[in-house]
Design an enzyme around this catalytic site. Structure first.
Site, PDB file in Angstrom:
ATOM      1  N   ALA A 398       0.833  -1.204   0.000  1.00  3.81           N
ATOM      2  CA  ALA A 398       0.000   0.000   0.000  1.00  3.81           C
ATOM      3  C   ALA A 398       0.865   1.251   0.000  1.00  3.81           C
ATOM      4  O   ALA A 398       1.946   1.279   0.597  1.00  3.81           O
ATOM      5  CB  ALA A 398      -0.934   0.017   1.210  1.00  3.81           C
ATOM      6  N   CYS A 399       0.391   2.279  -0.687  1.00  2.10           N
ATOM      7  CA  CYS A 399       1.083   3.568  -0.686  1.00  2.10           C
ATOM      8  C   CYS A 399       0.045   4.679  -0.742  1.00  2.10           C
ATOM      9  O   CYS A 399      -1.156   4.435  -0.617  1.00  2.10           O
ATOM     10  CB  CYS A 399       2.076   3.670  -1.840  1.00  2.10           C
ATOM     11  SG  CYS A 399       1.336   3.758  -3.481  1.00  2.10           S
ATOM     12  N   ASP A 400       0.525   5.881  -0.948  1.00  4.42           N
ATOM     13  CA  ASP A 400      -0.344   7.052  -0.914  1.00  4.42           C
ATOM     14  C   ASP A 400      -1.477   6.960  -1.922  1.00  4.42           C
ATOM     15  O   ASP A 400      -2.640   7.150  -1.592  1.00  4.42           O
ATOM     16  CB  ASP A 400       0.511   8.300  -1.192  1.00  4.42           C
ATOM     17  CG  ASP A 400      -0.249   9.582  -0.925  1.00  4.42           C
ATOM     18  OD1 ASP A 400      -1.110   9.587  -0.043  1.00  4.42           O
ATOM     19  OD2 ASP A 400       0.036  10.580  -1.600  1.00  4.42           O
ATOM     20  N   SER A 406       3.812   1.356  -4.413  1.00  7.16           N
ATOM     21  CA  SER A 406       3.213   0.083  -4.007  1.00  7.16           C
ATOM     22  C   SER A 406       3.134  -0.885  -5.186  1.00  7.16           C
ATOM     23  O   SER A 406       3.300  -2.102  -5.019  1.00  7.16           O
ATOM     24  CB  SER A 406       1.823   0.306  -3.409  1.00  7.16           C
ATOM     25  OG  SER A 406       0.933   0.873  -4.355  1.00  7.16           O
TER      26      SER A 406
END
Length: 485
Positions: A398-400, A406
């Site tokens: 997961a990322c922004d 991600s």
């Protein structure tokens, strides 16, 4: 020290009663990003149209140029409002947000990007609250009429309120921000924005600045001038290139080994998150990033250049694709000068560093980043050894925004699983808030840990500092391989 850091990187924490301001700002920036990101193609289409057919474009055409103004005034804000409403309340929220946005658009003299990103989610929130209040209370057979007239009536009210009240307030705020930044431009202080931009990027707050301020202002200026420097002030890939090049030459061990690969992904792929761990490892190198950013902006100003739309992702290919006629020399020069200055400053910092073991710094960057936070420390209670006690069938990176770092991490880790003949584990990438509930493990960058906790308090979370060669991912892979054998 390294073992202690690794043991703290798989966490199942007690929920924090007071999430940090930084985590909340990151979440807000992520929300803005996910409102903009699905519509980037439309912004690029508008930018290409502008670059080609306005009077100063490559192929001036007065008929096709007539599309430019309606597209920026109506199409793009309505897309943003629709997406924002859908994120909050599905299709009904999308309709509600779009209805409210038309009141803003007609009642203002500027492209209402900021307004659309406010009224869209607001419309979704209104209809979501209404639907919840009447849940299980509508007589059988009346569902359709209630659904249709609820949006009709509430949408009408929101449209009127937007036209008379919300629109003027947003336009006033927009004018204030525009005047402040234009004052920096006129006085020659625009490069000073790098003092804010570069640290914010490393702390994953860049989306708040880009999507919330620079891109809307850039679109307004592009409508008048056919280009805008605002699209370049925080997205220049040059400073990151210089920093990574310095580590490739003067770095030690892990940092030196991973920097060349990071250069390719950052500069050509546009994933800026790849250089963040290198700054966090030696926070003083942020001075090189700031110097590079300021130098790049200065060159852009000297050449009077800009881009026709926001470069997303921020790669050199995006820059060149969105550079208007007559601006290539200035844009390329700005990127190269930023890279050279960042390289020189970072190189001096690295050469002055007398520490022998940079691997220790790289692994302990988790603790260093925590020291930069403004509030209390969290208790990290679980160990990566707990993997042996649970069945792993789904790992979510997961990322922004769920589309950059991600995606890189998930793809790389999936290939490593395949190489080890480890089957039956699904590896996908998501925006932090969209990670499925059936995920067994969530992998995030260490600086996004608090934000991940806000949405996933009961999940095991592995934090990493390097998407290419991280010791915690290597340990996770080793554990999975042992379980599979």
């Amino acid at each position: 020290m390294a073992n202690a850091a690794n043991a703290a990187n798989l966490v199942k924490d007690k929920p924090s009663k007071t999430p940090s301001t930084r985590a909340r700002i990151q979440a807000f920036g992520g929300f803005l990003t996910n409102m903009v990101l699905p519509n980037i193609g439309a912004f690029i289409a508008w930018g290409i149209l502008t670059a080609l057919f306005i009077p100063t474009g490559w192929f001036p055409n007065k008929h096709l140029a007539e599309i430019v103004s309606p597209a920026i005034k109506f199409l793009l804000p309505l897309l943003l409002a629709s997406t924002g409403g859908r994120m909050v309340a599905g299709q009904r929220g999308a309709v509600m947000g779009t209805i409210g946005a038309i009141g803003l658009i007609v009642g203002s003299d500027i492209p209402m990007f900021l307004g659309a990103m406010i009224i869209g989610p607001l419309g979704g929130w209104v209809i979501k609250k209404f639907d919840k209040s009447i849940e299980n209370k509508v007589p059988a057979g009346f569902e359709m009429i209630v659904n249709n007239f609820s949006i009709g009536i509430l949408g009408f009210l929101l449209m009127v309120v937007s036209y008379f009240f919300i629109g003027p307030v947003i336009q006033s705020a927009n004018n204030f921000v525009s005047s402040a930044i234009k004052a920096l431009v006129s006085t020659g202080f625009l490069p000073l924005l790098s003092i804010i931009n570069e640290p914010a990027k490393v702390l994953f707050l860049n989306n708040v600045i880009d999507q919330g301020i620079y891109y809307p202002l850039g679109m307004q200026e592009t409508l008048k001038a056919g280009k805008s420097i605002y699209f370049t002030v925080a997205s220049n890939p040059g400073p990151g290139l210089g920093l990574l090049a310095a580590y490739s030459v003067f770095g030690k061990k892990t940092a030196k080994r991973t920097a060349p690969g990071a250069i390719i992904i950052h500069f050509f792929g546009g994933i800026h998150e790849l250089y963040f761990p290198f700054v966090l490892m030696k926070p003083i190198t942020i001075l090189g990033m700031i110097a590079g950013g300021m130098s790049g902006i200065t060159v852009f100003r000297l050449f009077h250049v800009g881009l026709v739309a926001g470069p997303s992702p921020g790669s050199i290919f995006s820059y060149l694709a969105l550079t208007p006629k007559g601006n290539f020399l200035g844009i390329i020069s700005g990127v190269l000068v930023a890279a050279v200055v960042s390289f020189l400053v970072t190189s001096i910092i690295l050469k002055m560093d007398k520490k022998a073991d940079e691997d220790e710094d790289f692994t302990s960057s988790v603790e260093r980043s925590k020291a930069m936070k403004s509030e209390g420390k969290q208790i990290l209670s679980s160990s990566i050894n707990q993997i042996n006690a649970i069945k792993i069938s789904k790992i979510s990176f997961a990322c922004d925004a769920g589309a950059g770092s991600s995606a890189l991490g998930a793809t790389t880790f999936r290939k490593r699983l395949q190489k080890k003949n480890i089957n039956g584990i699904e590896v996908k990438h998501y925006r932090i808030e969209d990670v499925p509930r059936d995920s067994d493990i969530i992998v995030v960058h260490k600086d996004l840990l608090e934000r991940a906790r806000l949405s996933h308090k009961d999940k095991k979370i592995i934090t990493i500092g390097n998407y290419i060669d991280d010791p915690n991912l290597a340990e996770l892979l080793n554990k999975l391989e042992k379980k599979n054998s």
